[in-house]
Design an enzyme around this catalytic site. Structure first.
Site, PDB file in Angstrom:
ATOM      1  N   HIS B  11       0.826  -1.201   0.000  1.00  0.00           N
ATOM      2  CA  HIS B  11       0.000   0.000   0.000  1.00  0.00           C
ATOM      3  C   HIS B  11       0.861   1.252   0.000  1.00  0.00           C
ATOM      4  O   HIS B  11       0.419   2.312  -0.395  1.00  0.00           O
ATOM      5  CB  HIS B  11      -0.917   0.022   1.223  1.00  0.00           C
ATOM      6  CG  HIS B  11      -2.181  -0.739   1.009  1.00  0.00           C
ATOM      7  ND1 HIS B  11      -2.189  -2.087   0.748  1.00  0.00           N
ATOM      8  CD2 HIS B  11      -3.475  -0.345   1.004  1.00  0.00           C
ATOM      9  CE1 HIS B  11      -3.445  -2.477   0.592  1.00  0.00           C
ATOM     10  NE2 HIS B  11      -4.241  -1.442   0.739  1.00  0.00           N
TER      11      HIS B  11
HETATM   12  N1  LIG Z   1     -12.658  -9.307   0.208  1.00  0.00           N
HETATM   13  C1  LIG Z   1     -13.680  -8.490  -0.049  1.00  0.00           C
HETATM   14  N2  LIG Z   1     -14.754  -8.938  -0.725  1.00  0.00           N
HETATM   15  C2  LIG Z   1     -15.795  -8.137  -1.008  1.00  0.00           C
HETATM   16  N3  LIG Z   1     -15.848  -6.842  -0.647  1.00  0.00           N
HETATM   17  C3  LIG Z   1     -14.828  -6.340   0.036  1.00  0.00           C
HETATM   18  C4  LIG Z   1     -13.679  -7.113   0.372  1.00  0.00           C
HETATM   19  N4  LIG Z   1     -12.811  -6.326   1.035  1.00  0.00           N
HETATM   20  C5  LIG Z   1     -13.393  -5.100   1.111  1.00  0.00           C
HETATM   21  N5  LIG Z   1     -14.605  -5.106   0.526  1.00  0.00           N
HETATM   22  C6  LIG Z   1     -15.525  -3.969   0.362  1.00  0.00           C
HETATM   23  O1  LIG Z   1     -14.748  -2.803   0.104  1.00  0.00           O
HETATM   24  C7  LIG Z   1     -15.124  -1.765   0.996  1.00  0.00           C
HETATM   25  C8  LIG Z   1     -13.926  -0.897   1.317  1.00  0.00           C
HETATM   26  O2  LIG Z   1     -13.471  -0.268   0.160  1.00  0.00           O
HETATM   27  P1  LIG Z   1     -12.259   0.753   0.201  1.00  0.00           P
HETATM   28  O3  LIG Z   1     -12.278   1.464  -1.089  1.00  0.00           O
HETATM   29  O4  LIG Z   1     -12.340   1.561   1.432  1.00  0.00           O
HETATM   30  O5  LIG Z   1     -11.013  -0.193   0.221  1.00  0.00           O
HETATM   31  P2  LIG Z   1     -10.054  -0.592   1.430  1.00  0.00           P
HETATM   32  O6  LIG Z   1     -10.661  -1.689   2.158  1.00  0.00           O
HETATM   33  O7  LIG Z   1      -9.677   0.609   2.190  1.00  0.00           O
HETATM   34  O8  LIG Z   1      -8.847  -1.094   0.560  1.00  0.00           O
HETATM   35  P3  LIG Z   1      -7.359  -1.298   1.008  1.00  0.00           P
HETATM   36  O9  LIG Z   1      -7.371  -2.562   1.758  1.00  0.00           O
HETATM   37  O10 LIG Z   1      -6.592  -1.396  -0.245  1.00  0.00           O
HETATM   38  O11 LIG Z   1      -6.952  -0.108   1.786  1.00  0.00           O
HETATM   39  C9  LIG Z   1     -15.688  -2.458   2.193  1.00  0.00           C
HETATM   40  O12 LIG Z   1     -16.614  -1.633   2.868  1.00  0.00           O
HETATM   41  C10 LIG Z   1     -16.341  -3.711   1.612  1.00  0.00           C
HETATM   42  O13 LIG Z   1     -17.679  -3.468   1.217  1.00  0.00           O
END
Ligand SMILES: Nc1ncnc2c1ncn2[C@@H]1O[C@H](COP(=O)(O)OP(=O)(O)OP(=O)(O)O)[C@@H](O)[C@H]1O
Ligand SMILES: [Mg+2]
Lengths: 206, 130
Positions: B11
């Site tokens: 990241h």
């Molecule tokens: N493995 C997964 N399968 C399905 N949906 C997911 C998964 N992981 C996260 N999500 C969805 O993505 C959303 C978060 O999106 P966001 O854009 O904030 O990414 P993030 O989790 O911060 O990514 P990163 O881990 O790269 O920082 C969550 O609220 C959930 O709905």
């Protein structure tokens, strides 16, 4: 309803409008159970997606979705990038050569998107992710004949609210275990806006 | 046969660069390409950027991708699909720093992609069954 390129573009424009005006709220939701970037991620991704599709002449809905997929994949930068990117890519593949896109085609497209996202995220329904909204919406579209836009929106909204009581087992929120309970999932909320936007475009076409 | 190339996905651009620095002290005959951060250089990951790193890391012996947390694994898989190469694998659930180091050392000893993956799994996933 039938979807032509105008409706597909209008869908993205409306979704972007909803995301921009709820950017802070999406950020708050992600601050509570994630890393706080969902508002920014979605606002950047959909701003670029709208700019791309509003400024292009399209022959098919599939081409609109393909461009949306490419932009979201490269611009979002978080989990929702590959997930929404995959969703639009699968929808694009499903509606290829369909002109106009019928309700039945759209139901197939949303189902293909759901399956693609489940595979991409290695997630099932009930893990407090955006899958929890896409799943019931896909079922709803699949089962209905003459589906009503209001009902589509209601289905997505109810599913979004139901994520509140779930303990997360996928995504950043999963690290919080029990503490993830009591908060609505950010990705389910942005997915609700997406379907709210679709319902809006749908109503105008009814 | 050329050595396996390594892509380090984090990241944070600094973490990806930093892991490469650690590896470079010990290994010089392996392509190690960092792919950290979003396209704007912020915190996150980007499939197109990872795809580009795969192209750079590939010198014919295959490519192994290691990642840190959250969406990084998803974007790694997406990038592998976009790159559409055979002999290009994501090292699932292998720690980025330690695993990246082990992988690079073994790649430098001209181990194959399969051999390296097997070795990583037995070193880092010993608790879980295959
Ligand atoms: N493995 C997964 N399968 C399905 N949906 C997911 C998964 N992981 C996260 N999500 C969805 O993505 C959303 C978060 O999106 P966001 O854009 O904030 O990414 P993030 O989790 O911060 O990514 P990163 O881990 O790269 O920082 C969550 O609220 C959930 O709905
Ligand atoms: Mg986040």
């Amino acid at each position: 309803m039938e979807m032509k390129t105008e409706q597909a573009v209008a869908w993205i424009e409306k979704a972007n409008a909803l995301i921009q005006s709820n950017k802070e709220y999406l950020t708050e939701l992600d601050q509570a159970i994630g890393d706080g970037d969902h508002g920014l991620n979605m606002s950047r991704g959909f701003q670029e997606a709208e700019a791309k599709v509003s400024g292009t002449d399209y022959d098919t809905v599939a081409d609109v979705f393909k461009d949306v997929a490419t932009v979201l994949m490269s611009k979002i930068g978080g989990a929702s990038g590959p997930l929404y990117g995959t969703a639009f890519l699968k929808m694009s593949m499903t509606v290829k050569d369909k002109d106009p896109v019928t309700e039945a085609n759209l139901a197939d497209a949303v189902e293909a998107a759901l399956n693609g996202m489940k595979q991409r995220g290695k997630a099932e329904q009930g893990e407090k992710t955006m899958i929890d909204v896409w799943h019931p919406v896909a079922d709803f579209l699949k089962n209905g004949q003459n589906v009503q836009a209001d009902k589509l929106e209601e289905t997505a909204e109810r599913a979004m609210n139901e994520t509140k009581d779930i303990v997360a087992t996928k995504g950043r929120a999963a690290y919080l275990q029990e503490r993830s309970k009591g908060h609505v999932d950010p990705g389910s909320t942005s997915s609700f806006y997406l379907f709210q936007a679709l319902a809006d475009v749908w109503k105008k076409g009814e | 046969m050329a050595n396996v190339g390594i892509v380090l996905i984090s990241h944070s651009p600094k973490v990806a660069e930093g892991v490469k620095d650690i590896i470079s002290e010990a290994v010089s005959n392996v392509k190690v390409i960092p792919a950290g951060g979003t396209e704007e250089g912020g915190i996150g990951t980007s499939a197109p950027q990872i795809q580009q790193a795969i192209e750079e890391a590939d010198s014919g012996g295959g490519v192994l991708l290691l990642y840190d947390i959250g969406s990084a694994g998803m974007n790694a898989e997406m990038a592998v699909e976009l790159a559409d190469k055979k002999d290009c694998y994501v090292a699932d659930d292998i720690p980025l720093v330690e695993g990246g180091y082990v992988a690079a050392v073994e790649a430098g000893m001209e181990r194959s992609l399969d051999e390296i993956l097997t070795s990583l799994r037995s070193s880092f996933l010993s608790g879980s069954k295959e």
